[in-house]
Motif scaffolding. Structure first.
Motif, mmCIF file in Angstrom:
data_model
loop_
_atom_site.group_PDB
_atom_site.id
_atom_site.type_symbol
_atom_site.label_atom_id
_atom_site.label_comp_id
_atom_site.label_asym_id
_atom_site.label_seq_id
_atom_site.Cartn_x
_atom_site.Cartn_y
_atom_site.Cartn_z
ATOM 1 N N TRP A 1 60.434 37.461 33.980
ATOM 2 C CA TRP A 1 60.635 38.909 33.952
ATOM 3 C C TRP A 1 61.469 39.392 35.123
ATOM 4 O O TRP A 1 62.289 40.304 34.982
ATOM 5 C CB TRP A 1 59.280 39.614 33.942
ATOM 6 N N PHE A 2 61.315 38.785 36.290
ATOM 7 C CA PHE A 2 62.057 39.196 37.475
ATOM 8 C C PHE A 2 63.501 38.689 37.472
ATOM 9 O O PHE A 2 64.318 39.194 38.247
ATOM 10 C CB PHE A 2 61.361 38.704 38.742
ATOM 11 N N ALA B 1 66.705 32.504 35.196
ATOM 12 C CA ALA B 1 65.351 32.241 34.710
ATOM 13 C C ALA B 1 65.104 30.747 34.555
ATOM 14 O O ALA B 1 64.008 30.250 34.862
ATOM 15 C CB ALA B 1 65.120 32.953 33.379
ATOM 16 N N ALA B 2 66.115 30.002 34.114
ATOM 17 C CA ALA B 2 65.967 28.557 33.949
ATOM 18 C C ALA B 2 65.722 27.874 35.292
ATOM 19 O O ALA B 2 64.882 26.961 35.397
ATOM 20 C CB ALA B 2 67.205 27.970 33.281
ATOM 21 N N ILE B 3 66.429 28.309 36.327
ATOM 22 C CA ILE B 3 66.195 27.750 37.662
ATOM 23 C C ILE B 3 64.766 28.032 38.108
ATOM 24 O O ILE B 3 64.091 27.166 38.694
ATOM 25 C CB ILE B 3 67.214 28.325 38.657
ATOM 26 N N GLY B 4 64.278 29.234 37.824
ATOM 27 C CA GLY B 4 62.898 29.562 38.157
ATOM 28 C C GLY B 4 61.899 28.717 37.395
ATOM 29 O O GLY B 4 60.883 28.266 37.958
ATOM 30 N N HIS B 5 62.151 28.462 36.129
ATOM 31 C CA HIS B 5 61.246 27.635 35.328
ATOM 32 C C HIS B 5 61.206 26.196 35.855
ATOM 33 O O HIS B 5 60.139 25.567 35.895
ATOM 34 C CB HIS B 5 61.703 27.646 33.870
ATOM 35 N N PHE C 1 68.879 35.378 44.384
ATOM 36 C CA PHE C 1 70.012 35.439 43.463
ATOM 37 C C PHE C 1 70.867 36.688 43.717
ATOM 38 O O PHE C 1 72.097 36.637 43.598
ATOM 39 C CB PHE C 1 69.525 35.427 42.018
ATOM 40 N N ARG C 2 70.224 37.791 44.056
ATOM 41 C CA ARG C 2 70.999 38.992 44.367
ATOM 42 C C ARG C 2 71.822 38.780 45.634
ATOM 43 O O ARG C 2 72.964 39.246 45.728
ATOM 44 C CB ARG C 2 70.059 40.185 44.526
ATOM 45 N N PHE C 3 71.253 38.077 46.617
ATOM 46 C CA PHE C 3 71.998 37.757 47.837
ATOM 47 C C PHE C 3 73.217 36.905 47.528
ATOM 48 O O PHE C 3 74.285 37.076 48.139
ATOM 49 C CB PHE C 3 71.077 37.033 48.823
ATOM 50 N N LEU C 4 73.077 35.986 46.570
ATOM 51 C CA LEU C 4 74.202 35.141 46.184
ATOM 52 C C LEU C 4 75.192 35.851 45.269
ATOM 53 O O LEU C 4 76.272 35.321 45.004
ATOM 54 C CB LEU C 4 73.685 33.877 45.486
ATOM 55 N N GLY C 5 74.829 37.020 44.779
ATOM 56 C CA GLY C 5 75.699 37.740 43.861
ATOM 57 C C GLY C 5 75.583 37.281 42.430
ATOM 58 O O GLY C 5 76.452 37.602 41.609
ATOM 59 N N SER C 6 74.533 36.555 42.096
ATOM 60 C CA SER C 6 74.329 36.058 40.739
ATOM 61 C C SER C 6 73.611 37.105 39.900
ATOM 62 O O SER C 6 72.559 37.617 40.299
ATOM 63 C CB SER C 6 73.523 34.752 40.760
ATOM 64 N N GLN C 7 74.164 37.423 38.757
ATOM 65 C CA GLN C 7 73.564 38.423 37.884
ATOM 66 C C GLN C 7 72.346 37.842 37.158
ATOM 67 O O GLN C 7 72.331 36.669 36.790
ATOM 68 C CB GLN C 7 74.586 38.909 36.857
ATOM 69 N N PRO C 8 71.303 38.662 36.941
ATOM 70 C CA PRO C 8 70.134 38.177 36.204
ATOM 71 C C PRO C 8 70.512 37.708 34.802
ATOM 72 O O PRO C 8 71.385 38.279 34.159
ATOM 73 C CB PRO C 8 69.212 39.403 36.153
ATOM 74 N N ILE D 1 59.769 37.297 42.804
ATOM 75 C CA ILE D 1 60.468 38.250 43.670
ATOM 76 C C ILE D 1 61.434 37.521 44.599
ATOM 77 O O ILE D 1 62.577 37.966 44.804
ATOM 78 C CB ILE D 1 59.451 39.082 44.472
ATOM 79 N N ALA D 2 60.983 36.393 45.179
ATOM 80 C CA ALA D 2 61.838 35.650 46.099
ATOM 81 C C ALA D 2 63.109 35.154 45.403
ATOM 82 O O ALA D 2 64.213 35.239 45.957
ATOM 83 C CB ALA D 2 61.061 34.470 46.687
ATOM 84 N N LEU D 3 62.968 34.644 44.186
ATOM 85 C CA LEU D 3 64.148 34.186 43.454
ATOM 86 C C LEU D 3 65.078 35.354 43.118
ATOM 87 O O LEU D 3 66.310 35.228 43.207
ATOM 88 C CB LEU D 3 63.718 33.473 42.172
ATOM 89 N N ALA D 4 64.510 36.487 42.729
ATOM 90 C CA ALA D 4 65.344 37.648 42.406
ATOM 91 C C ALA D 4 66.139 38.109 43.620
ATOM 92 O O ALA D 4 67.336 38.408 43.518
ATOM 93 C CB ALA D 4 64.462 38.784 41.874
#
Length: 263
Positions: free
Chosen positions: A211-212, A138-142, A126-133, A120-123
């Protein structure tokens, strides 16, 4: 006559066997039904077949999900090794013991914080930065999830590393990069590769963070979750078995490299 010591021995053996059955019986059942020739998941099994594996690999959605999963695993292995190695060396060069311990403890937080919170925190970030899912998020999260385990592995190796050989190379005129490539890297390569394989293994079955942050892209865990909502298909058992084999290979390879580095 059975003595009390023998009874305790038998009791301990039965308990260990029960725990192993509890842990691995679902895995054995999944693998077994991946070879069953009937689409019904019921015993007894009448015959064996590889048709479910062919069906799984012929599904374009599964092929796409497998490709994305392997891409994420490769990025996690490379990114985790680069970031983890740099962090481990940087911490080792610090003078204050308390500061080193504080930084190492902070680096382990992603392994303690629930994956739901990280996802949730990463999602949100990324939304704050304007980065689309997508796969990049996901790679950054992994990498974030696997980084603590990479750091632990490399820090344990560097704690016993003899830096006097590097200092000798520097005294003989070798520049820092040459000394690292010719002396340090060959000595720590088994640890680095083993940590990378461990990061890849953690990435293969990562679901919550993916998933997030993956958006409309598919990975194998996300696809299996979606397919399971409609019922258990034998091709899912085949896919799960393939992943189990891949994880076992990565973990065994990482363990063997760990033995080489400690030998």
């Amino acid at each position: 006559m059975v003595t009390s010591g023998q009874r305790r021995h038998y009791g301990a053996g039965i308990f260990v066997l029960a725990v192993l059955l509890y842990l691995y019986a679902p895995v054995v059942v999944t693998v077994l039904f991946s070879f069953a020739d009937s689409p019904r998941l019921s015993l007894p099994i009448q015959g064996l077949t590889l048709d479910w594996y062919a069906s799984a690999l012929a599904n374009p959605l599964i092929v796409t999900a497998l490709r994305n999963t392997l891409i994420l695993a490769a990025i996690s292995a490379v990114g985790g090794c680069l970031a983890g190695t740099a962090f481990a060396f940087g911490v080792l060069k610090l003078q204050g013991l308390r500061l080193r311990q504080a930084l190492l403890t902070a680096s382990l937080l992603p392994a303690v914080v629930p994956l739901l919170v990280i996802g949730i925190a990463l999602a949100v970030f990324f939304r704050f930065l304007g980065s689309q899912p997508g796969l990049l998020n996901a790679a950054i999260g992994h990498i974030l999830v696997s980084l603590p385990f990479v750091i632990l592995s490399l820090n344990a190796r560097l704690e016993t590393f003899d830096f006097s050989v590097v200092e000798a190379a520097r005294d003989l005129g070798a520049p820092p990069m040459r000394a690292f490539l010719d002396i340090t890297l060959p000595l720590i390569r088994p640890s680095v590769v083993g940590a990378g394989l461990l990061a890849a293994a953690l990435s293969l079955d990562e679901f919550i963070v993916t998933w997030f942050n993956v958006g409309t892209q598919l990975t194998a865990p996300v696809l299996v979750w979606g397919l399971m909502r409609r019922g258990v298909d034998p091709s899912i058992n085949a896919l799960a078995t393939l992943f189990l084999m891949a994880l076992l290979i990565l973990i065994i390879a990482s363990s063997q490299l760990g033995r080489r580095k400690s030998a």
